[in-house]
Design an enzyme around this catalytic site. Structure first.
Site, short mmCIF file in Angstrom:
data_model
loop_
_atom_site.label_atom_id
_atom_site.label_comp_id
_atom_site.label_asym_id
_atom_site.label_seq_id
_atom_site.Cartn_x
_atom_site.Cartn_y
_atom_site.Cartn_z
CE LYS A 194 -8.89 -2.52 -16.50
NZ LYS A 194 -7.54 -3.04 -16.34
N GLY A 195 -12.16 1.84 -12.38
CA GLY A 195 -12.15 2.28 -10.98
C GLY A 195 -13.49 2.36 -10.29
CG ASP A 223 -11.80 5.79 -9.39
OD1 ASP A 223 -11.85 6.85 -10.05
OD2 ASP A 223 -10.88 4.96 -9.54
CG ASP A 231 -6.00 13.42 -8.54
OD1 ASP A 231 -5.82 13.98 -7.46
OD2 ASP A 231 -5.03 13.00 -9.22
CE LYS A 279 -6.01 12.11 -3.92
NZ LYS A 279 -4.88 11.47 -4.60
CG PHE A 321 -1.79 7.03 -4.77
CD1 PHE A 321 -2.23 7.58 -5.96
CD2 PHE A 321 -1.74 5.65 -4.64
CE1 PHE A 321 -2.62 6.78 -7.02
CE2 PHE A 321 -2.12 4.83 -5.70
CZ PHE A 321 -2.56 5.40 -6.88
CB VAL A 322 -6.61 6.55 -1.19
CG1 VAL A 322 -6.28 7.61 -0.15
CG2 VAL A 322 -7.50 7.13 -2.27
CG ASP A 328 -5.39 0.90 -10.28
OD1 ASP A 328 -6.00 1.99 -10.35
OD2 ASP A 328 -4.47 0.60 -11.05
NE ARG A 371 -8.56 -1.88 -11.16
CZ ARG A 371 -8.40 -0.63 -11.58
NH1 ARG A 371 -9.02 0.35 -10.98
NH2 ARG A 371 -7.61 -0.36 -12.59
P1 5GP Z 1 -8.07 12.93 -12.72
O1 5GP Z 1 -8.27 12.78 -14.19
O2 5GP Z 1 -9.19 13.61 -11.99
O3 5GP Z 1 -6.73 13.53 -12.39
O4 5GP Z 1 -7.88 11.51 -12.11
C1 5GP Z 1 -8.82 10.60 -12.15
C2 5GP Z 1 -8.24 9.20 -12.15
O5 5GP Z 1 -6.91 9.14 -11.58
C3 5GP Z 1 -9.11 8.39 -11.27
O6 5GP Z 1 -10.17 7.81 -12.00
C4 5GP Z 1 -8.14 7.38 -10.72
O7 5GP Z 1 -8.05 6.30 -11.60
C5 5GP Z 1 -6.80 8.06 -10.70
N1 5GP Z 1 -6.47 8.58 -9.35
C6 5GP Z 1 -6.40 9.86 -8.93
N2 5GP Z 1 -6.09 9.93 -7.63
C7 5GP Z 1 -5.94 8.66 -7.21
C8 5GP Z 1 -5.62 8.07 -5.92
O8 5GP Z 1 -5.42 8.70 -4.88
N3 5GP Z 1 -5.57 6.71 -5.91
C9 5GP Z 1 -5.80 5.94 -7.01
N4 5GP Z 1 -5.71 4.63 -6.86
N5 5GP Z 1 -6.11 6.45 -8.22
C10 5GP Z 1 -6.18 7.81 -8.30
MG MG Z 2 -10.37 5.84 -12.69
#
Ligand code: 5GP
Ligand code: MG
Length: 185
Positions: A42-43, A99, A102, A130, A151-152, A158, A164
């Protein structure tokens, strides 16, 4: 909602300015191509909708949904809920929009899934990057802002399903994290 925010990282104005610049880059790369923007739900729904409206060339849109169950702020195992139809993937040039990048697990898994289902090309575009948290070798082809390890929430991002709809990006007060179990997508 606003009182749960410790500080604002990007205002509405910063966000739209940043998106305009990235939309111009994306436009130059895809000009003359048949291509599809694939928004990761959803992000990225809010980012994707602001982005596509600043791209003045023809494009199609499709959606994937993925989520990970973590402790609210740290990722757990990734689940893909749904993908675009076969004819929206096979032989297509896709721009996967999320969105935030990470650890990179979400984009890495989705990119491979779409390529293994016959996409011709998959590029990536993220609202936030990030890099300090990356676990996989994956750099976005396009990104709006880089953020540090914090964490944002807001503008689609969300915490436990909430925030959101904040029009800006902010960091939550530490007190909000206490005693909360969350689902992230
Ligand atoms: P990854 O798979 O790259 O670790 O993370 C991606 C997902 O983790 C993003 O689509 C998001 O939903 C969530 N995420 C990672 N960092 C953050 C953050 O700082 N804030 C929020 N709200 N979601 C995050
Ligand atoms: Mg996401």
């Amino acid at each position: 909602m606003h009182r749960d925010i410790e500080h604002v990282l990007f205002s509405e104005e910063d966000i739209l300015k940043g998106i305009e610049a990235v939309a111009a880059e994306v436009t130059e790369v895809y000009r003359g191509q048949d291509w599809t923007v694939v928004s990761v739900l959803k992000g990225s729904c809010i980012f994707a909708s602001d982005l596509v409206r600043r791209i003045p060339i023809p494009l199609q849109m499709a959606f994937v949904a993925a989520h990970s169950y973590g402790d609210g702020t740290r990722p757990g195992e990734l689940h893909v809920d749904f993908l675009p139809n076969e004819d929206e993937i096979q032989g297509c040039n896709l721009l996967l929009v999320d969105d935030i990048l990470d650890t990179g697990r979400t984009m890495f898994a989705l990119k491979n899934e779409l390529l293994s289902r016959g996409a011709t090309e998959v590029k990536t575009c993220v609202f936030l990057d990030k890099p300090s948290r990356r676990e996989l070798r994956l750099e976005p082809d396009f990104r709006v802002f880089e953020v540090r390890d914090e964490f944002v929430v807001g503008y689609g991002l969300d915490f436990a399903g909430r925030y959101r709809n904040l029009p800006y990006v902010g960091a939550l007060k530490p007190s909000v994290f206490e005693c909360t179990q969350g689902e992230r997508s």
